[in-house]
Design a protein around this motif. Structure first.
Motif, mmCIF file in Angstrom:
data_model
loop_
_atom_site.group_PDB
_atom_site.id
_atom_site.type_symbol
_atom_site.label_atom_id
_atom_site.label_comp_id
_atom_site.label_asym_id
_atom_site.label_seq_id
_atom_site.Cartn_x
_atom_site.Cartn_y
_atom_site.Cartn_z
ATOM 1 N N SER A 89 -6.461 5.298 -3.077
ATOM 2 C CA SER A 89 -6.781 6.343 -4.052
ATOM 3 C C SER A 89 -8.078 7.006 -3.612
ATOM 4 O O SER A 89 -9.162 6.435 -3.763
ATOM 5 C CB SER A 89 -6.918 5.746 -5.449
ATOM 6 O OG SER A 89 -5.708 5.107 -5.848
ATOM 7 N N LEU A 90 -7.980 8.215 -3.090
ATOM 8 C CA LEU A 90 -9.142 8.878 -2.510
ATOM 9 C C LEU A 90 -10.263 9.090 -3.514
ATOM 10 O O LEU A 90 -11.444 9.047 -3.155
ATOM 11 C CB LEU A 90 -8.723 10.214 -1.895
ATOM 12 C CG LEU A 90 -7.781 10.132 -0.693
ATOM 13 C CD1 LEU A 90 -7.350 11.538 -0.274
ATOM 14 C CD2 LEU A 90 -8.433 9.397 0.465
ATOM 15 N N ASP A 91 -9.894 9.329 -4.766
ATOM 16 C CA ASP A 91 -10.926 9.591 -5.769
ATOM 17 C C ASP A 91 -11.650 8.326 -6.211
ATOM 18 O O ASP A 91 -12.616 8.392 -6.970
ATOM 19 C CB ASP A 91 -10.324 10.303 -6.986
ATOM 20 C CG ASP A 91 -9.178 9.533 -7.635
ATOM 21 O OD1 ASP A 91 -8.718 8.527 -7.044
ATOM 22 O OD2 ASP A 91 -8.727 9.940 -8.718
ATOM 23 N N GLN A 92 -11.217 7.154 -5.729
ATOM 24 C CA GLN A 92 -11.864 5.899 -6.084
ATOM 25 C C GLN A 92 -12.618 5.265 -4.911
ATOM 26 O O GLN A 92 -13.239 4.214 -5.064
ATOM 27 C CB GLN A 92 -10.827 4.906 -6.620
ATOM 28 C CG GLN A 92 -10.142 5.359 -7.900
ATOM 29 C CD GLN A 92 -9.115 4.357 -8.392
ATOM 30 O OE1 GLN A 92 -9.256 3.149 -8.185
ATOM 31 N NE2 GLN A 92 -8.069 4.836 -9.038
ATOM 32 N N ILE A 93 -12.544 5.904 -3.745
ATOM 33 C CA ILE A 93 -13.271 5.361 -2.595
ATOM 34 C C ILE A 93 -14.776 5.448 -2.872
ATOM 35 O O ILE A 93 -15.262 6.478 -3.343
ATOM 36 C CB ILE A 93 -12.926 6.161 -1.320
ATOM 37 C CG1 ILE A 93 -11.429 6.064 -1.028
ATOM 38 C CG2 ILE A 93 -13.719 5.642 -0.125
ATOM 39 C CD1 ILE A 93 -10.926 4.670 -0.816
ATOM 40 N N PRO A 94 -15.536 4.392 -2.616
ATOM 41 C CA PRO A 94 -16.983 4.422 -2.894
ATOM 42 C C PRO A 94 -17.666 5.609 -2.234
ATOM 43 O O PRO A 94 -17.307 6.015 -1.119
ATOM 44 C CB PRO A 94 -17.477 3.096 -2.305
ATOM 45 C CG PRO A 94 -16.274 2.205 -2.326
ATOM 46 C CD PRO A 94 -15.101 3.086 -2.067
ATOM 47 N N ALA A 95 -18.646 6.147 -2.930
ATOM 48 C CA ALA A 95 -19.328 7.341 -2.430
ATOM 49 C C ALA A 95 -20.034 7.099 -1.105
ATOM 50 O O ALA A 95 -20.202 8.029 -0.308
ATOM 51 C CB ALA A 95 -20.336 7.828 -3.478
ATOM 52 N N ASP A 96 -20.441 5.857 -0.850
ATOM 53 C CA ASP A 96 -21.147 5.589 0.401
ATOM 54 C C ASP A 96 -20.197 5.276 1.553
ATOM 55 O O ASP A 96 -20.647 5.056 2.684
ATOM 56 C CB ASP A 96 -22.136 4.437 0.226
ATOM 57 C CG ASP A 96 -21.469 3.125 -0.179
ATOM 58 O OD1 ASP A 96 -20.328 3.172 -0.688
ATOM 59 O OD2 ASP A 96 -22.086 2.061 0.016
ATOM 60 N N CYS A 97 -18.891 5.271 1.288
ATOM 61 C CA CYS A 97 -17.920 5.022 2.348
ATOM 62 C C CYS A 97 -17.680 6.306 3.123
ATOM 63 O O CYS A 97 -17.253 7.314 2.575
ATOM 64 C CB CYS A 97 -16.608 4.503 1.765
ATOM 65 S SG CYS A 97 -15.312 4.269 3.004
ATOM 66 N N ASP A 98 -17.934 6.243 4.404
ATOM 67 C CA ASP A 98 -17.819 7.406 5.270
ATOM 68 C C ASP A 98 -16.507 7.423 6.050
ATOM 69 O O ASP A 98 -15.970 8.480 6.360
ATOM 70 C CB ASP A 98 -18.997 7.416 6.252
ATOM 71 C CG ASP A 98 -19.083 8.684 7.067
ATOM 72 O OD1 ASP A 98 -19.128 9.777 6.466
ATOM 73 O OD2 ASP A 98 -19.094 8.589 8.308
ATOM 74 N N GLN A 99 -15.985 6.217 6.353
ATOM 75 C CA GLN A 99 -14.775 6.120 7.164
ATOM 76 C C GLN A 99 -13.942 4.909 6.752
ATOM 77 O O GLN A 99 -14.484 3.882 6.336
ATOM 78 C CB GLN A 99 -15.129 5.981 8.648
ATOM 79 C CG GLN A 99 -15.944 7.116 9.213
ATOM 80 C CD GLN A 99 -16.202 6.948 10.701
ATOM 81 O OE1 GLN A 99 -15.277 6.756 11.484
ATOM 82 N NE2 GLN A 99 -17.464 7.013 11.090
ATOM 83 N N LEU A 100 -12.626 5.038 6.891
ATOM 84 C CA LEU A 100 -11.693 3.926 6.736
ATOM 85 C C LEU A 100 -10.920 3.812 8.044
ATOM 86 O O LEU A 100 -10.265 4.760 8.463
ATOM 87 C CB LEU A 100 -10.710 4.159 5.588
ATOM 88 C CG LEU A 100 -11.275 4.243 4.168
ATOM 89 C CD1 LEU A 100 -11.679 5.672 3.827
ATOM 90 C CD2 LEU A 100 -10.225 3.765 3.152
ATOM 91 N N VAL A 101 -11.007 2.659 8.673
ATOM 92 C CA VAL A 101 -10.356 2.457 9.963
ATOM 93 C C VAL A 101 -9.156 1.538 9.777
ATOM 94 O O VAL A 101 -9.271 0.453 9.186
ATOM 95 C CB VAL A 101 -11.322 1.851 10.993
ATOM 96 C CG1 VAL A 101 -10.617 1.675 12.339
ATOM 97 C CG2 VAL A 101 -12.562 2.723 11.149
ATOM 98 N N PHE A 102 -8.007 1.971 10.274
ATOM 99 C CA PHE A 102 -6.793 1.169 10.219
ATOM 100 C C PHE A 102 -6.686 0.370 11.514
ATOM 101 O O PHE A 102 -6.629 0.944 12.611
ATOM 102 C CB PHE A 102 -5.571 2.062 10.040
ATOM 103 C CG PHE A 102 -5.627 2.874 8.780
ATOM 104 C CD1 PHE A 102 -5.221 2.336 7.578
ATOM 105 C CD2 PHE A 102 -6.103 4.178 8.809
ATOM 106 C CE1 PHE A 102 -5.289 3.083 6.414
ATOM 107 C CE2 PHE A 102 -6.178 4.925 7.653
ATOM 108 C CZ PHE A 102 -5.765 4.379 6.442
ATOM 109 N N VAL A 103 -6.671 -0.940 11.378
ATOM 110 C CA VAL A 103 -6.630 -1.811 12.554
ATOM 111 C C VAL A 103 -5.441 -2.749 12.433
ATOM 112 O O VAL A 103 -5.129 -3.259 11.357
ATOM 113 C CB VAL A 103 -7.953 -2.600 12.704
ATOM 114 C CG1 VAL A 103 -8.225 -3.469 11.483
ATOM 115 C CG2 VAL A 103 -7.938 -3.443 13.972
ATOM 116 N N VAL A 104 -4.743 -2.935 13.546
ATOM 117 C CA VAL A 104 -3.624 -3.862 13.630
ATOM 118 C C VAL A 104 -4.050 -5.009 14.535
ATOM 119 O O VAL A 104 -4.487 -4.784 15.665
ATOM 120 C CB VAL A 104 -2.363 -3.176 14.208
ATOM 121 C CG1 VAL A 104 -1.193 -4.148 14.221
ATOM 122 C CG2 VAL A 104 -2.007 -1.924 13.403
#
Length: 229
Positions: free
Chosen positions: A83-98
């Motif tokens: 949910s993009l509107d709930q991502i913490p304000a200080d979060c700059d990036q989300l990395v998907f790792v397998v």
């Protein structure tokens, strides 16, 4: 879309969520292989905030459906909701790792690893397919990152890393996050297909030609995947 190129989600400042799907095929000779998908969140400068994975199913506006140990069947086996509107304000990036948890198995036994991005209605916007393999057990396949004006961008990475779990891969993921999107806009081995059918206004890198949309329901053999929705 080549490795490193960016899909600019121009409407993402009005979107409540996005969907991403990850999948792969495993060499039958490798036997049962346990692959895990995680989403690691970083603040500016590469500071780790936390992660959502099979051992932490819900946090930071991200929800994981749980671990699929067999990977059997077609389609997406693990589902993550962001949910993009709930991502913490200080979060700059989300990395998907397998990560390949199975000991002694590396990505040279995995083929057709892909990551696709979808809008909140489920329309596929882009697909990045990794064409090569390597003798590592981790793969940073894509990231979502904040852009000016409150928008989000999606970037295909295709960067192999060490580690059977996301925690093992953090040092290399941090190094990725400390580089700008432009630094990754290099010619790679993967391709991304941009899908038609969405009524929203999404932008892409102008140097990337639009390929025909994928054929719906195309078989992936014994593949296993993860969808982020």
């Amino acid at each position: 879309m080549e490795k490193g190129e960016v899909l600019d989600l121009q409407d993402s400042n009005h979107m409540t969520l996005v969907r991403a799907g990850l999948g792969w095929d495993v060499d039958p000779k490798a036997g049962d292989v346990d692959l895990d998908v995680s989403v690691v969140l970083f603040a500016q400068g590469g500071k780790e905030i936390g992660a959502v994975f099979f051992g932490n199913l819900a946090e930071f506006g991200v929800e994981h459906s749980g671990d699929n140990l067999t990977g059997e069947g077609a389609g997406d086996d693990e589902v993550i909701t962001v949910s993009l509107d709930q991502i913490p304000a200080d979060c700059d990036q989300l990395v998907f790792v397998v990560n390949i948890y199975s000991k002694g198995t590396t990505f040279d036994r995995v083929s057709n690893a892909f990551c696709r991005i979808m809008d909140q209605e489920g329309s596929e916007l882009a697909r990045y397919v990794l064409r090569d393999g390597l003798g590592e057990s981790g793969l940073a396949i894509a990231r979502l990152f904040r852009e000016p004006g409150g928008r989000w961008g999606f970037q295909a990475l295709g960067v192999f890393c060490k580690g059977r779990t996301w925690k093992d891969s953090v040092p290399e993921l941090r190094a990725i996050c400390q580089k700008s999107a432009r630094e990754f806009q290099l010619r790679g081995q993967g391709t991304t297909t941009f899908s038609s059918g969405s009524t929203r206004d999404y932008a892409r890198s102008p140097s990337v030609p639009v390929a025909p949309p994928p054929v719906a329901g195309s078989p992936r053999g014994g593949s296993r995947g993860c969808a982020l929705q």
